[in-house]
Scaffold this motif. Sequence first.
Motif, PDB file in Angstrom:
ATOM      1  N   ARG A  28       6.993  -3.519 -10.493  1.00 42.70           N
ATOM      2  CA  ARG A  28       6.644  -4.188  -9.246  1.00 42.70           C
ATOM      3  C   ARG A  28       6.188  -3.167  -8.194  1.00 42.70           C
ATOM      4  NH1 ARG A  28      10.927  -6.731  -8.849  1.00 42.70           N
ATOM      5  NH2 ARG A  28      12.072  -5.638  -7.224  1.00 42.70           N
ATOM      6  N   ILE A  29       6.841  -2.019  -8.162  1.00 40.56           N
ATOM      7  CA  ILE A  29       6.474  -0.975  -7.206  1.00 40.56           C
ATOM      8  C   ILE A  29       5.085  -0.413  -7.525  1.00 40.56           C
ATOM      9  CG2 ILE A  29       7.025   1.397  -6.530  1.00 40.56           C
ATOM     10  CD1 ILE A  29       9.999   0.559  -6.652  1.00 40.56           C
ATOM     11  N   ASP A  80       3.737  -0.107   4.252  1.00 42.19           N
ATOM     12  CA  ASP A  80       4.674  -1.123   3.771  1.00 42.19           C
ATOM     13  C   ASP A  80       6.101  -0.704   4.086  1.00 42.19           C
ATOM     14  OD1 ASP A  80       6.198  -2.981   2.357  1.00 42.19           O
ATOM     15  OD2 ASP A  80       4.783  -3.077   0.687  1.00 42.19           O
ATOM     16  N   ARG A  83       2.576  -2.898  -6.352  1.00 39.49           N
ATOM     17  CA  ARG A  83       2.431  -2.940  -4.901  1.00 39.49           C
ATOM     18  C   ARG A  83       1.607  -1.758  -4.398  1.00 39.49           C
ATOM     19  NH1 ARG A  83       0.700  -4.913  -0.742  1.00 39.49           N
ATOM     20  NH2 ARG A  83       1.707  -4.375   1.236  1.00 39.49           N
ATOM     21  N   CYS A  84       1.861  -0.565  -4.935  1.00 39.17           N
ATOM     22  CA  CYS A  84       1.078   0.598  -4.517  1.00 39.17           C
ATOM     23  C   CYS A  84      -0.400   0.422  -4.869  1.00 39.17           C
ATOM     24  CB  CYS A  84       1.624   1.865  -5.169  1.00 39.17           C
ATOM     25  SG  CYS A  84       3.260   2.347  -4.577  1.00 39.17           S
ATOM     26  N   LEU A 141       8.841  -1.723   1.551  1.00 40.75           N
ATOM     27  CA  LEU A 141       8.873  -0.859   0.367  1.00 40.75           C
ATOM     28  C   LEU A 141       9.668   0.405   0.680  1.00 40.75           C
ATOM     29  CD1 LEU A 141       8.025   0.170  -2.428  1.00 40.75           C
ATOM     30  CD2 LEU A 141       5.833   0.872  -1.430  1.00 40.75           C
ATOM     31  N   GLU A 156      -1.934  -2.425  -5.093  1.00 37.72           N
ATOM     32  CA  GLU A 156      -2.462  -3.425  -4.157  1.00 37.72           C
ATOM     33  C   GLU A 156      -2.870  -2.777  -2.842  1.00 37.72           C
ATOM     34  OE1 GLU A 156      -0.047  -7.548  -5.284  1.00 37.72           O
ATOM     35  OE2 GLU A 156       0.600  -6.298  -3.617  1.00 37.72           O
TER      36      GLU A 156
END
Length: 361
Positions: free
Chosen positions: A213-214, A191, A217-218, A194, A220
């Motif tokens: 949010r971070i 990403d 995302r990780c 990111l 995901e």
Amino acid sequence: METLEVNLGERSYPILMGRGISQRIADDLEAEYARGRRVAVVTDANVATVLPDEIRKVLERLPVFTVAPGEQSKSLTVFGELCEFLARERVDRGGVLVAIGGGVVGDLAGFAAATFLRGIEFRQVPTTLLAMVDSAVGGKTGVNLAAGKNLVGAFHQPRAVYCDTALLDTLPSREFAAGMAEVIKYGLLADAPLFERLEVDAVRDSRHASLSRIVGRCCEIKAEIVRADERETVPEGGRALLNLGHTFAHAIEAVAGYGEYLHGEAVAVGLVAAAVLSERLDLVDEGTLRRVRAVLEAHGLPLRLRAALPAQRLLDAMQRDKKVRDGRLKFVVLERIGSAATRAGVASATVGEIWSELGAS
């Protein structure tokens, strides 16, 4: 609260994420207890003192196995003690083992759950950033040997993972920074946006507006990689990409002695090493290494060994890595920021030169 599903057929499970979801965690544990299931908990001595009241109240009714903080607890000795504890508490095949702690607790508890009575259910409540974004998700469990890290273990998926970022408020800054090494790893391998966000806005504590949010995302990224290659069996790429920097990092931990470096600190040095290797193989442009070093430094992470370690011992430790196949060690390298690949056939002389650059003797 947000929910992310790790899609693995009958072994699928949710990751519940948010700030202040401790009541949900407590309610779920209470519900299992009320159903008559044998619920046991593994945690460490530090975590036990800072748990929210909601969780602490439930734990007063449950058997709790407490380990000493640190990598030394991730051993065959402590694993045996935990299994004896489960037997004494009469946990049966319908029982649930709950890991409340960082990566050491999660890996240890998961391995016990995978093997006790040939497998019981377990749940993960990660209390460190590193565990939330990495070790609590994906079903890798295990303990260390003197010969190397995670050399004994099993794949055993949890039934649920609860990521409450409020649990990170009491995390020491060094531990938080160590978790950010894994976040940076995800940006490097999958990403680029990111990674670029971290370049301009370093995340140094749990109150950062983007943290939830971070973390999401990780999770995901890892969930998608695990779905495609749950047991790390594809010949190239796949789940092995999650080991970016880790071949170097595990050698550092084994040679320095477990606990001398936090796992994320060793990973940070390993990420620099992986970037140097990628540059040596002409896979990335000259600016990539500089950017990797800069973002790690901005997050308070080491860029080289704190004290010299013998290069030959580091090379020997790498040969005991789990990614060795037919005597050949496979590295994870960068193709560019946001994309990684596996590469075998790297000359040991090249690896030795990289160790020297990082401060090995």
